[in-house]
Design an enzyme around this catalytic site. Structure first.
Site, PDB file in Angstrom:
ATOM      1  N   LYS A  88       0.828  -1.112   0.100  1.00 46.90           N
ATOM      2  CA  LYS A  88       0.144  -0.009   0.284  1.00 46.90           C
ATOM      3  C   LYS A  88       0.846   1.265  -0.098  1.00 46.90           C
ATOM      4  O   LYS A  88       0.425   2.109  -0.783  1.00 46.90           O
ATOM      5  CB  LYS A  88      -0.930   0.126   0.909  1.00 46.90           C
ATOM      6  CG  LYS A  88      -1.663   1.307   1.386  1.00 46.90           C
ATOM      7  CD  LYS A  88      -2.253   1.518   2.537  1.00 46.90           C
ATOM      8  CE  LYS A  88      -0.996   2.389   3.358  1.00 46.90           C
ATOM      9  NZ  LYS A  88      -1.612   2.930   4.587  1.00 46.90           N
ATOM     10  N   CYS A 115     -18.881   4.725   6.348  1.00 44.00           N
ATOM     11  CA  CYS A 115     -18.816   3.268   6.379  1.00 44.00           C
ATOM     12  C   CYS A 115     -17.788   3.068   7.298  1.00 44.00           C
ATOM     13  O   CYS A 115     -16.929   2.350   7.080  1.00 44.00           O
ATOM     14  CB  CYS A 115     -18.452   2.567   4.871  1.00 44.00           C
ATOM     15  SG  CYS A 115     -18.520   1.175   4.831  1.00 44.00           S
ATOM     16  N   CYS A 163     -25.275   3.466   7.877  1.00 35.67           N
ATOM     17  CA  CYS A 163     -26.090   2.978   6.929  1.00 35.67           C
ATOM     18  C   CYS A 163     -27.383   4.099   6.584  1.00 35.67           C
ATOM     19  O   CYS A 163     -27.656   3.945   5.390  1.00 35.67           O
ATOM     20  CB  CYS A 163     -26.439   1.770   6.790  1.00 35.67           C
ATOM     21  SG  CYS A 163     -24.960   0.338   6.868  1.00 35.67           S
ATOM     22  N   CYS A 194     -26.359   6.774   4.370  1.00 29.22           N
ATOM     23  CA  CYS A 194     -25.532   6.421   3.070  1.00 29.22           C
ATOM     24  C   CYS A 194     -26.481   6.280   1.825  1.00 29.22           C
ATOM     25  O   CYS A 194     -27.612   5.541   1.844  1.00 29.22           O
ATOM     26  CB  CYS A 194     -24.965   5.192   3.374  1.00 29.22           C
ATOM     27  SG  CYS A 194     -23.783   4.415   1.876  1.00 29.22           S
ATOM     28  N   CYS A 246     -26.372  -1.560  -1.023  1.00 31.66           N
ATOM     29  CA  CYS A 246     -25.070  -2.304  -0.559  1.00 31.66           C
ATOM     30  C   CYS A 246     -25.545  -3.582   0.131  1.00 31.66           C
ATOM     31  O   CYS A 246     -26.664  -3.824   0.912  1.00 31.66           O
ATOM     32  CB  CYS A 246     -24.710  -1.572   0.849  1.00 31.66           C
ATOM     33  SG  CYS A 246     -23.355  -2.262   1.582  1.00 31.66           S
TER      34      CYS A 246
END
Length: 314
Positions: A222, A292, A299, A302, A308
């Protein structure tokens, strides 16, 4: 090509075959037989062939088996045929999900937007020093919140953050400067080792390839991909941290559940268009910091709640 022995026949048997074939052929007749002229038989072989000719069925079967030639189609020959296209798997509704995340991230007000690696280096420093500071900020960021990483970088820069200055700083002082980043004792060791390698092998600069970057102590995939993007301006792959790993699995952006960020990176790069690789890390990291969340995701607020898969089970 049929061999002379397989075709060998006297003139009489040849004429009989010709008449037989001409009578049997008509409109829509089968594929054309070989027209190669038989070579004369040696003495003794002619008699054997005459004896065989008294068994018409055997001879006919042998002639059909050996002499019928079929024309292959273009696809069979490989001429002018297009290669088969294997369909690439992609997640359901991913484009709409991505558009919704962009909308939710439009304000750019997450910690990563102001305290990420691209904001921690001294923009007035020489290019080589800037790249070194980018790499150090990424090494400090592992298992550490952006706010803590930014604070450590400010303290280091106040002391003059270069390869030479780090190598001249004793371990105890360096530890005090970077504390309380996660695993700070190990990072003191990695920073010293990596800085020595950069001085000896790269003239104080950082490598310009992922393979060389991940070979440095304390540098993972990463960090390497982010260093390539921020320090060198090269998109070498998708940088996947815990936020990207978590969100990709919740949205089912991987063909199957993945167990590590590196496994997630490989799965995402198999289908996500390359032109989107550069933005996906910052986009999903900020989304993971604000909406998230690892525990108790928000949620209800969102835009992807109905799209989702993970939200359906909450």
């Amino acid at each position: 090509m049929c061999s002379p022995q397989e075709f060998g026949m006297n003139a009489w048997s040849g004429r009989m075959l010709t008449r037989s074939r001409s009578r049997s052929r008509g409109p829509g007749a089968g594929p054309r037989r070989c027209r190669e002229e038989p070579e004369p038989l040696r003495k003794g072989e002619a008699a054997a062939e005459r004896r065989k000719s008294h068994s018409p069925m055997k001879h006919q079967r042998k002639a059909q088996r050996l002499c019928v030639a079929y024309e292959g189609s273009d696809s069979e020959k490989g001429e002018g045929a297009e290669p088969l296209k294997v369909p690439v798997w992609e997640p359901q509704n991913w484009q709409q999900q991505l558009a919704n995340i962009r909308a939710m991230r439009s304000k750019k007000d997450a910690p990563v937007d102001h305290l990420g690696a691209e904001h921690c280096y001294d923009s007035s420093a020489p290019p080589k020093v800037r790249r070194y500071q980018v790499l150090l900020s990424l090494m400090l960021s592992s298992q550490t919140k952006d706010q803590v990483t930014a604070g450590a970088m400010q303290r280091l820069r106040a002391q003059g953050l270069t390869v030479d200055s780090i190598l001249q700083t004793d371990d105890a002082t360096l530890g005090k400067l970077i504390y309380p980043v996660g695993f700070w004792r190990s990072k003191v060791k990695y920073i010293k080792q990596t800085s020595a390698i950069l001085q000896q092998c790269y003239g104080g600069d950082i490598p310009a390839s992922v393979a060389e970057l991940v070979a440095l102590p304390g540098v993972g995939p990463k960090m390497a991909h982010l260093a390539m993007a921020v320090a060198w301006g090269i998109v070498s792959g998708i940088a996947v941290d815990t936020h990207v790993h978590r969100i990709a699995n919740r949205l089912r952006w991987t063909k199957k559940a993945t167990k590590s960020p590196e496994e997630t990176r490989t799965a995402l790069e198999e289908w996500l268009p390359r032109e989107l690789w550069h933005e996906i890390n910052g986009l999903l990291v900020g989304f993971g910091q604000q909406t998230c969340l690892p525990v108790h995701p928000r949620c209800q607020g969102c835009l992807n709640q109905a799209l989702c898969p993970a939200a359906q089970g909450l």
